[in-house]
Design an enzyme around this catalytic site. Structure first.
Site, short mmCIF file in Angstrom:
data_model
loop_
_atom_site.label_atom_id
_atom_site.label_comp_id
_atom_site.label_asym_id
_atom_site.label_seq_id
_atom_site.Cartn_x
_atom_site.Cartn_y
_atom_site.Cartn_z
N ARG A 127 41.05 -56.87 -26.27
CA ARG A 127 41.49 -55.38 -26.49
C ARG A 127 40.61 -54.37 -25.37
NH1 ARG A 127 44.30 -51.54 -29.42
NH2 ARG A 127 43.12 -50.14 -30.51
N THR A 425 54.73 -51.40 -28.81
CA THR A 425 53.89 -52.72 -28.62
C THR A 425 54.78 -53.86 -28.73
OG1 THR A 425 51.89 -51.49 -29.82
CG2 THR A 425 52.03 -54.03 -29.88
N GLU A 445 49.72 -49.30 -25.75
CA GLU A 445 49.48 -48.16 -26.43
C GLU A 445 50.55 -47.64 -26.73
OE1 GLU A 445 48.86 -46.66 -29.49
OE2 GLU A 445 48.60 -44.79 -28.23
N GLU A 464 44.86 -46.67 -24.15
CA GLU A 464 44.49 -47.45 -25.66
C GLU A 464 43.11 -46.51 -25.99
OE1 GLU A 464 46.20 -50.07 -27.75
OE2 GLU A 464 46.24 -50.34 -25.72
N GLY A 512 54.24 -51.13 -33.94
CA GLY A 512 54.08 -50.25 -34.82
C GLY A 512 53.15 -49.33 -35.16
#
Ligand code: GLU
Length: 625
Positions: A127, A425, A445, A464, A512
């Site tokens: 991430r 995504t 994102e 993000e 989502g």
């Protein structure tokens, strides 16, 4: 009446009584045999020999993703001796070419891996991180939080991309190939190009103003400032070159080489088109932030559910903990024996309470003490289940107390509102002939991320950091998800692998935003409790709740008799998701795969949503075999 459940939700949510809002016309011209390229045109276009299919059964390994070219890249990698990890990386890199608005080296993601030989599940947290100079005031101006849209196309929104770090680490530690080999299909696709379809045009339209705001994005993704017509051959030689350089020099090309300089420059001095009406704020990322990036490997979340071992992604994602808590709550009900309406009532109520706890407690565990053990404890789940009655609770319900000794049925406190957003995504699932399995959810994102292409490198930068809260929503409730230097914003990504009797049986994941969690949970109960095939579980109409008074649902769910029973007998309220393009009316273009008996696999992609995904197996065999 139209209600938007958060500032970042561009999809309007319309109360059912008002009916569906008109779906706007697509800006999609007819087929055009025109090549479009950031710089030079190269070889001829690839034409897939097989049509895109949502289900495939066979041997030798399987791949499901949102795109045919990407799934083919994964299958080709498996055929050439790569394992499931290599295939996931090859698929993800190709998605960076063919689905540049939802994937690519400018983003990040979470990978869950089952290693057959070691018989263990591991995760890779790739991430994005907030630059060192981030502070809780990142998105405040004059003490006021920026609007989501304002923040989103700013340099401030860009996190240090984790995608390439994830790929390199996954392949180095768990692959059978080298990263350079896994990048080859993506390089070929970027050079040869691909034909733009309806979905690509819809995705362009979702973020048109943002793409229009940057010279580099106008050049690559638009023509005269407008979406490229359906049928255009889009080549991306800049991205081909970027991938080639990563193949040659490894991830340090991005984190500590020329590309690091280009990313930091783009963030600090966005290539703004002078005609844009948008205000584009510069960001604070430096080369040092990029040089310090590392993907992590936290232990997966694990819960037992009706004889299944469900493994998912731990914090900073809320995927595994929220799904796990909801499954623990649901394990106290006879979901397959009770009426479908009662079971769905229990499903919705389990989400209300799990989301209350997610919003209160889950964030980056390096910065916040996340009570993960409690959130996944069945005894804690019992304190949430005991609040559930045969009538829908009034949301927002208060968070629970996930610290032992978990007594009573506490129901006081204040809840912070939930957030919600689009499905920009993608999820990849792969399996190989050795029995390894990967579920990999990754993203930039929002659709098109910030809208900012790194000039000369052919990919978009993520937004993000807008997954952080911009300001505490309620002074009475501690906000665990505020920006800080090096911190990772809370995610909802939820790649999941399920084992039974010690063997992997299926894997699933979805795009989502926060609906990722509800989509994966609904697929799990559809498959495990309601006995649907994974294919049907993925295709089924969606409904979910984020601790909001009304649950959100696709129109197809509201058209079912059970939706009426839920309203009439259990007091559930619903809002329908809808918006400007068909994408706005959909929840979760999920993908999954199953490991069948006799070394066979079934790959299951979404049949309709987002234009339908692609499921492939290495060896489909002869019909009937
Ligand atoms: N950024 C979101 C998350 O990490 C995913 C993006 C989306 O699906 O809209 O939860």
């Amino acid at each position: 009446m139209t209600v938007s459940t958060s500032s970042r939700l561009r999809t309007a949510v319309v109360l059912t009584s008002a009916g569906l809002a008109a779906v706007g016309a697509l800006v999609a011209a007819g087929p055009a045999a025109v090549a479009h390229t950031g710089s030079t045109a190269t070889s001829s276009a690839h034409r897939p020999s097989e049509p895109k299919q949502a289900v495939a059964t066979g041997r030798g390994g399987a791949v499901a993703s949102v795109d045919l070219d990407a799934s083919r890249a994964g299958i080709a990698t498996l055929r050439h001796g790569g394992n499931a990890v290599d295939a996931a990386v090859a698929t993800a890199a190709t998605l960076g070419v063919t689905e540049p608005f939802v994937a690519g080296p400018g983003g990040g993601g979470f990978m869950v891996v089952y290693l057959a030989k070691q018989h263990r599940v591991l995760t890779i947290d790739g991430r994005e991180t907030c630059p060192a100079a981030c502070s809780p005031g990142l998105f405040l101006e004059n003490g006021q939080p920026l609007a989501f849209e304002e923040a989103r196309h700013s340099g401030l929104a860009v996190g240090v991309p984790g995608m390439v770090g994830t790929w390199a680490q996954a392949v180095r530690r768990y692959g059978t190939h080298r990263l350079s080999a896994d990048l080859q299909p993506a390089i070929r696709r970027a050079e040869g190009g691909f034909r733009i379809d309806d979905t690509f045009v819809q995705e362009t339209n979702e973020s048109l103003a943002d793409l229009q705001a940057f010279t580099s994005s106008r050049e690559l993704f638009l023509r005269h400032g407008q979406p490229l017509p359906v049928g255009t051959l889009l080549r991306n030689p800049d991205l081909a070159r970027t991938y080639r350089m990563i193949a040659r020099h490894g991830p340090r090309y991005l984190y500590d080489g020329p590309l690091a300089g280009a990313i930091a420059r783009t963030v600090q001095h966005p290539p703004v088109w002078k005609g844009t009406p948008l205000t584009v704020r510069p960001g604070i990322m430096t080369r040092k932030d990029l040089a310090g990036y590392h993907a992590e490997e936290p232990a997966p979340t694990h819960v037992r559910y009706r004889g299944n071992d469900v493994y998912g992604m731990p914090p900073p994602s809320s995927g595994g903990s929220t799904t796990g808590e909801a499954l623990n709550i649901l394990s106290g009900y006879d979901m397959s024996g009770e009426s479908r309406a009662l079971a769905l009532h229990h499903y919705i109520e389990s989400l209300r309470y799990s989301f209350a706890d997610r919003n209160r407690y889950v964030a980056d565990p390096d910065y916040v003490d996340v009570p993960l053990h409690g959130l996944l404890d069945r005894a804690f789940a019992a304190t949430r289940r005991c609040l559930i009655t045969d009538t829908a609770a009034t949301s927002p319900v208060a968070p629970g107390d996930p610290y032992p000794p978990y007594t009573g049925c506490p129901s006081t406190g204040t809840a912070s509102p939930s957030t919600d957003h689009e499905q920009s995504t993608n999820n990849i699932v792969t399996a190989d002939r050795w029995g390894n399995v990967v579920a990999y959810t990754n993203t930039i994102e929002h659709f098109a991320g910030t809208g900012m292409t790194v000039p000369g490198y052919g990919f978009l930068l993520n937004n993000e950091m807008t997954d952080f809260d911009f300001a505490p929503s309620d002074p009475a409730v501690p906000d665990v998800n505020l920006p800080e230097g090096g911190k990772i914003p809370r995610s909802s990504m939820n790649p999941t692998i399920v084992l039974r009797n010690g063997h992997p049986v299926f894997a699933v994941g979805s795009p989502g935003g926060a609906t990722i969690i509800t989509t994966v949970l609904q697929i799990l109960i559809n498959h495990i409790d309601f006995g649907m095939s994974l294919e049907d579980a993925i295709a089924a109409p969606r409904v979910g709740n984020f601790n909001t008074p009304a649950s959100f649902a696709e129109q197809a769910f509201l058209d079912t008799p059970v939706a009426k029973t839920l309203q009439d007998e259990y007091g559930q309220q619903f809002s329908v998701v809808t918006g400007v393009t068909p994408l706005d009316s959909e929840i979760g273009a999920a993908t999954g795969l199953e490991l069948l008996s006799h070394h066979r696999f079934r790959a299951d992609a979404e049949p309709v949503r987002r234009g339908g995904g692609s499921a492939l197996v290495v060896d489909p065999g002869r019909p009937g075999r």
